[in-house]
Scaffold this motif. Structure first.
Motif, mmCIF file in Angstrom:
data_model
loop_
_atom_site.group_PDB
_atom_site.id
_atom_site.type_symbol
_atom_site.label_atom_id
_atom_site.label_comp_id
_atom_site.label_asym_id
_atom_site.label_seq_id
_atom_site.Cartn_x
_atom_site.Cartn_y
_atom_site.Cartn_z
ATOM 1 N N ASP A 30 55.677 51.561 48.410
ATOM 2 C CA ASP A 30 54.264 51.617 47.568
ATOM 3 C C ASP A 30 54.015 52.938 46.942
ATOM 4 O OD1 ASP A 30 53.099 53.077 49.422
ATOM 5 O OD2 ASP A 30 52.026 51.049 50.132
ATOM 6 N N MET A 31 52.767 53.016 46.589
ATOM 7 C CA MET A 31 52.264 54.270 45.825
ATOM 8 C C MET A 31 51.671 55.236 46.881
ATOM 9 S SD MET A 31 51.616 52.976 42.374
ATOM 10 C CE MET A 31 51.912 54.271 41.474
ATOM 11 N N PRO A 68 56.821 41.539 53.401
ATOM 12 C CA PRO A 68 56.150 41.115 52.022
ATOM 13 C C PRO A 68 55.804 42.243 50.953
ATOM 14 C CG PRO A 68 55.332 40.023 53.806
ATOM 15 C CD PRO A 68 55.987 41.429 54.367
ATOM 16 N N LEU A 90 56.819 38.677 46.070
ATOM 17 C CA LEU A 90 56.357 37.570 45.584
ATOM 18 C C LEU A 90 55.909 37.373 44.098
ATOM 19 C CD1 LEU A 90 55.911 35.603 47.926
ATOM 20 C CD2 LEU A 90 55.858 37.912 48.573
ATOM 21 N N PRO A 132 40.018 45.622 41.476
ATOM 22 C CA PRO A 132 40.614 47.029 41.997
ATOM 23 C C PRO A 132 41.095 48.100 40.525
ATOM 24 C CG PRO A 132 41.957 45.374 42.559
ATOM 25 C CD PRO A 132 40.842 44.710 42.101
ATOM 26 N N CYS A 138 48.330 45.111 39.901
ATOM 27 C CA CYS A 138 48.212 44.635 41.319
ATOM 28 C C CYS A 138 48.147 43.075 41.319
ATOM 29 C CB CYS A 138 47.214 45.225 42.124
ATOM 30 S SG CYS A 138 45.718 44.877 41.652
ATOM 31 N N GLY A 141 48.111 38.490 45.865
ATOM 32 C CA GLY A 141 48.745 38.381 47.009
ATOM 33 C C GLY A 141 48.618 39.822 47.820
ATOM 34 N N GLY A 145 46.441 40.774 50.820
ATOM 35 C CA GLY A 145 47.146 41.510 52.032
ATOM 36 C C GLY A 145 46.206 42.840 52.473
ATOM 37 N N THR A 146 45.435 43.452 51.464
ATOM 38 C CA THR A 146 44.616 44.488 51.755
ATOM 39 C C THR A 146 43.216 44.470 51.559
ATOM 40 O OG1 THR A 146 44.542 45.155 49.254
ATOM 41 C CG2 THR A 146 46.453 46.195 50.851
ATOM 42 N N GLU A 199 47.791 42.524 55.880
ATOM 43 C CA GLU A 199 48.833 43.486 55.520
ATOM 44 C C GLU A 199 50.146 42.720 55.587
ATOM 45 O OE1 GLU A 199 48.162 47.676 56.266
ATOM 46 O OE2 GLU A 199 46.005 47.408 56.465
ATOM 47 N N VAL A 204 53.026 34.968 55.240
ATOM 48 C CA VAL A 204 53.271 35.395 53.862
ATOM 49 C C VAL A 204 52.440 34.462 53.053
ATOM 50 C CG1 VAL A 204 54.904 35.258 52.068
ATOM 51 C CG2 VAL A 204 55.693 35.934 54.352
ATOM 52 N N HIS A 413 41.902 50.258 51.492
ATOM 53 C CA HIS A 413 43.474 50.448 50.965
ATOM 54 C C HIS A 413 43.833 49.975 52.241
ATOM 55 C CE1 HIS A 413 42.607 54.023 48.093
ATOM 56 N NE2 HIS A 413 42.275 52.641 47.504
HETATM 57 C C1 LIG Z 1 45.647 53.896 40.333
HETATM 58 C C2 LIG Z 1 45.538 52.978 41.503
HETATM 59 C C3 LIG Z 1 43.986 52.479 41.827
HETATM 60 C C4 LIG Z 1 43.669 51.779 42.635
HETATM 61 N N1 LIG Z 1 42.373 51.241 42.661
HETATM 62 C C5 LIG Z 1 41.915 50.373 43.696
HETATM 63 C C6 LIG Z 1 40.765 50.029 44.016
HETATM 64 O O1 LIG Z 1 39.976 50.261 43.069
HETATM 65 N N2 LIG Z 1 40.326 49.104 45.082
HETATM 66 C C7 LIG Z 1 41.271 48.816 46.020
HETATM 67 O O2 LIG Z 1 41.243 48.100 46.690
HETATM 68 N N3 LIG Z 1 42.742 49.229 45.686
HETATM 69 C C8 LIG Z 1 43.041 50.034 44.807
HETATM 70 N N4 LIG Z 1 44.270 50.391 44.683
HETATM 71 C C9 LIG Z 1 45.266 50.095 45.882
HETATM 72 C C10 LIG Z 1 45.994 48.741 45.351
HETATM 73 O O3 LIG Z 1 46.217 48.666 43.982
HETATM 74 C C11 LIG Z 1 45.391 47.680 46.271
HETATM 75 O O4 LIG Z 1 45.592 47.909 47.586
HETATM 76 C C12 LIG Z 1 46.218 46.162 45.996
HETATM 77 O O5 LIG Z 1 45.524 45.179 46.352
HETATM 78 C C13 LIG Z 1 47.722 46.340 46.223
HETATM 79 O O6 LIG Z 1 48.150 45.208 45.415
HETATM 80 P P1 LIG Z 1 49.798 45.064 45.220
HETATM 81 O O7 LIG Z 1 50.240 43.837 44.652
HETATM 82 O O8 LIG Z 1 50.302 46.210 44.649
HETATM 83 O O9 LIG Z 1 50.373 44.837 46.876
HETATM 84 P P2 LIG Z 1 51.474 45.745 47.523
HETATM 85 O O10 LIG Z 1 51.073 47.027 47.514
HETATM 86 O O11 LIG Z 1 52.729 45.390 47.391
HETATM 87 O O12 LIG Z 1 51.145 45.165 48.994
HETATM 88 C C14 LIG Z 1 49.901 45.568 49.767
HETATM 89 C C15 LIG Z 1 49.922 44.833 51.187
HETATM 90 O O13 LIG Z 1 49.891 43.263 51.037
HETATM 91 C C16 LIG Z 1 50.827 42.753 51.567
HETATM 92 N N5 LIG Z 1 51.196 41.720 50.773
HETATM 93 C C17 LIG Z 1 51.426 41.570 49.287
HETATM 94 N N6 LIG Z 1 51.787 40.425 49.023
HETATM 95 C C18 LIG Z 1 51.726 39.578 49.946
HETATM 96 C C19 LIG Z 1 51.662 38.342 50.278
HETATM 97 N N7 LIG Z 1 52.155 37.376 49.104
HETATM 98 N N8 LIG Z 1 51.463 37.650 51.493
HETATM 99 C C20 LIG Z 1 51.166 38.575 52.417
HETATM 100 N N9 LIG Z 1 51.169 40.001 52.432
HETATM 101 C C21 LIG Z 1 51.398 40.369 51.206
HETATM 102 C C22 LIG Z 1 51.993 43.798 51.497
HETATM 103 O O14 LIG Z 1 52.962 43.429 52.835
HETATM 104 C C23 LIG Z 1 51.128 45.147 51.970
HETATM 105 O O15 LIG Z 1 50.845 44.994 53.320
HETATM 106 C C24 LIG Z 1 44.814 51.239 43.551
HETATM 107 C C25 LIG Z 1 46.176 51.766 43.673
HETATM 108 C C26 LIG Z 1 46.514 52.666 42.590
HETATM 109 C C27 LIG Z 1 47.704 52.900 42.115
#
Ligand SMILES: Cc1cc2nc3c(=O)[nH]c(=O)nc-3n(C[C@H](O)[C@H](O)[C@H](O)COP(=O)(O)OP(=O)(O)OC[C@H]3O[C@@H](n4cnc5c(N)ncnc54)[C@H](O)[C@@H]3O)c2cc1C
Length: 454
Positions: A30-31, A68, A90, A132, A138, A141, A145-146, A199, A204, A413
Motif C-alpha cells: 500500500d502507500m 484482502p 476486490l 477520506p 480508495c 471495502g 477495512g480501516t 483491516e 472478506v 489509518h
Molecule cells: C493522499 C492520501 C490521503 C488519504 N486521506 C485519508 C483520510 O483523509 N482519511 C482516512 O481515513 N484515510 C486516508 N488515507 C488512507 C487510505 O486512503 C484509507 O485508509 C482508505 O480507506 C484505504 O482504502 P483502499 O481501498 O485503498 O484500501 P487498501 O489500502 O487496499 O486496504 C486497507 C485495509 O482494508 C482491508 N481491505 C480492503 N478491502 C477489503 C475487503 N473487501 N474486505 C476486508 N478487508 C478489506 C485491507 O486488507 C487493508 O487492511 C489517505 C491516503 C492517501 C494516499
C-alpha cells in the motif's frame, strides 16, 4: 504453488488469476513507508461472491494466507503482501447494487470507489458522508477495512457510523450476513461494528449496506491565517466551545502550505504559521462563517478570508486534500495519525515541533483539527540509513506523545504493520488477549491478513 493456482482456476476465470511476477510485484504494497512486504504466490481478481468463497475455501484447504486489498491507498501497510499469500483484490467487484431513497440506504460491492458512490447517491439528493482525502481512488471495502475518516468527520462522523450491514466471506468460505437494513436494530452482538476497522483480519467484505443522509446545502469555507499553531488551536477550541458545528475544520502548517503551493500553485498564504480552514453547510453558512471568523480574529488570526462561493470553497478543500501528496514531493515520507482530545491539539502540535527539532528532521503537520486528529508527516532521505533510523524514532516519539496526551496511536489509518508494537501499549494486555481470542474465533487457522494488527 501449481496446486494452488490450479485449484484457484477451478472457480475463477483464467484472466482473474495472475502469476506474472511483474504484475504481482506491483500489488505488493500500500502507500505506507517503512513497511516490509512479502512475495505473493498469486494475485486474484474475483468478480462475484461465489468466486471469493472459492478463493477462501482453497486457501483453507491448502493453508495459504490471504491478504484482502482495495485500492492500496492505505497508510499503515495493512494491505501489504506476506510471503506465499494470495493477494485478493476486490477492485473488480465495483457495482452499486441498490440506492433506496426511502430507507436512505445504499447496497454496494466492496470495490466501489468512494467518490463514485458519492456521485451516484447525489443524483437522489442523498450523501454518503465519510470522505477520506483519497476519495477519488480508495474503495468502500478499504474504507470499511480501516474505518476511514475524512474531512467532514467533525460533523458527520466516520465510516463506522454509516455501515449498518455487511456480507462477509469468512476464512473457511462461509458467507456471514451481519446487521440490518432498518434504521434501528439491536439483535445480538454488533458484529458489523466489530468488522469495521478489522483491516481484513476477520473476514472478506463482499457487500455493504450503508446509511445515507439527505444532501446538505453546499458548504462555504473560510481560510484564517495564524501567527502560531497555538493561536490556531485555541480558535478551534473556541469555535467548538461556542456551540458551532462546522462541517470541516482543518489545519495546515507552514511546511504543508508551502508544499501544496509549490506542487499545485494554489496561491495559499505561505508565510502563515498555521492556516485554518473552516466550513459550514448549515442553512445560513454566511452567518456561521462570519461568527467563526470573528472567533478566529479574537484569537489572533492575522487574516480571515471567507470564500466568495462554493466553487472557491471547493478550491480550498482541494488544497487540503492535496497536502499529503504534496509532502511526498519533499522526500520520502511517513504519515503519522495520532488523535488527541481536541483540547490537547496545541500541546500535540507543539510537541511534534520539538520532536522535529530533537531529531533534526522536517516534520510537517496537517490535521483534521476539529477531530483532534493530526497527521505529522516525517520527511527523510530513504537512501541515508542514519536519517532513516532517526525518522522511525521520531515517528515513534510522536505516538508516545499522543498516548501521553490521552490520545490514540491511530485516528483513522489503522494499525497495519506500522503500529503493531504500539497497539499493546494503547489497549493493554487484557484488551490485547481478548482481541486475539476474537481473531481466533473468526479465523482459527490465522490465514486472514496474518502479521497485521497484532
Ligand atoms: C493522499 C492520501 C490521503 C488519504 N486521506 C485519508 C483520510 O483523509 N482519511 C482516512 O481515513 N484515510 C486516508 N488515507 C488512507 C487510505 O486512503 C484509507 O485508509 C482508505 O480507506 C484505504 O482504502 P483502499 O481501498 O485503498 O484500501 P487498501 O489500502 O487496499 O486496504 C486497507 C485495509 O482494508 C482491508 N481491505 C480492503 N478491502 C477489503 C475487503 N473487501 N474486505 C476486508 N478487508 C478489506 C485491507 O486488507 C487493508 O487492511 C489517505 C491516503 C492517501 C494516499
Amino acid at each position: 504453488m501449481s496446486d494452488l493456482v490450479d485449484l484457484l482456476r477451478e472457480g475463477l476465470p483464467a484472466a482473474a488469476v495472475v502469476t506474472d511476477p511483474d504484475v504481482t510485484a506491483a500489488y505488493r504494497q500500500d502507500m505506507a513507508g517503512f513497511c516490509a512486504s512479502g512475495n505473493p504466490a498469486v494475485l486474484v481478481f474475483p468478480d462475484t461472491v461465489d468466486q471469493v468463497r472459492h478463493v477462501m475455501r482453497t486457501a483453507t484447504a491448502l493453508r495459504v494466507p490471504v491478504v484482502p486489498q482495495g485500492a492500496r491507498t492505505g497508510l499503515s501497510g495493512a494491505a501489504n503482501a506476506v510471503d506465499g499469500c494470495i493477494l485478493l483484490s476486490l477492485v473488480r467487484m465495483n457495482r452499486i447494487l441498490e440506492i433506496d431513497p426511502v430507507n436512505r440506504i445504499a447496497v454496494v460491492e466492496p470495490g466501489v470507489v468512494n467518490a463514485a458512490l458519492s456521485q451516484a447517491v447525489g443524483v437522489h439528493g442523498l450523501t454518503y458522508p465519510p470522505d477520506p482525502s483519497s476519495w477519488e481512488t480508495c474503495t468502500i471495502g478499504g474504507n470499511i477495512g480501516t474505518a476511514s475518516g475524512g474531512l467532514c468527520c467533525v460533523k458527520y462522523g466516520t465510516t463506522s457510523e454509516y455501515v449498518i450491514g455487511l456480507d462477509v466471506v469468512l476464512a473457511d468460505g462461509e458467507l456471514l450476513r451481519t446487521g440490518r437494513r432498518t434504521a434501528k436494530g439491536v439483535a445480538g452482538y454488533d458484529l458489523t461494528r466489530l468488522l469495521v476497522g478489522s483491516e481484513g483480519s476477520l473476514g472478506v467484505v463482499v457487500g455493504a449496506t450503508l446509511a445515507l443522509r439527505p444532501s446538505p446545502p453546499p458548504q462555504l469555507a473560510l481560510a484564517a491565517e495564524f501567527p502560531s499553531t497555538d493561536t490556531a488551536c485555541a480558535a478551534v477550541c473556541a469555535v467548538m466551545e461556542a456551540g458551532y458545528t462546522p462541517s470541516l475544520m482543518e489545519l495546515m502548517d507552514t511546511v504543508s502550505v508551502r508544499a501544496v503551493n509549490s506542487m499545485a500553485q494554489m496561491g495559499l498564504p505561505d508565510s502563515t504559521a498555521a492556516l485554518l480552514l473552516i466550513a459550514f453547510d448549515t442553512l445560513d453558512p454566511v452567518a456561521d462563517l462570519a461568527a467563526a471568523g470573528e472567533i478566529c480574529a479574537a484569537h489572533g488570526a492575522t487574516e480571515v478570508v471567507p470564500a466568495a462561493d462554493s466553487a472557491e470553497s471547493e478550491l480550498l478543500l482541494q488544497a487540503r486534500r492535496l497536502s499529503l501528496t504534496a509532502m511526498d514531493t519533499l522526500g520520502t515520507t511517513m504519515v503519522d495519525d495520532v488523535a488527541v482530545p481536541r483540547s490537547a491539539l496545541a500541546a500535540m502540535i507543539n510537541g511534534v515541533a520539538e520532536i522535529a527539532e530533537r531529531f533534526d528532521l522536517t516534520i510537517g503537520v496537517v490535521a483534521h483539527a476539529g477531530d483532534g486528529n493530526t497527521h505529522p508527516v516525517v520527511v527523510f532521505d530513504a537512501a541515508d540509513p542514519e536519517e532513516t533510523a532517526r525518522a522511525r524514532e521520531s515517528f515513534d516519539a510522536i505516538m508516545a506523545l499522543g498516548l501521553e496526551l490521552g490520545g490514540t496511536i491511530t485516528g483513522e489509518h489503522g494499525v497495519g504493520l506500522l503500529k503493531r508494537e504500539w497497539l499493546a501499549r494503547e489497549i493493554g494486555p487484557v484488551g490485547l488477549e481478548l482481541q486475539r481470542r476474537v481473531k481466533a474465533a473468526f479465523d482459527p487457522l490465522g490465514l486472514l491478513n496474518p502479521g497485521k494488527v497484532f
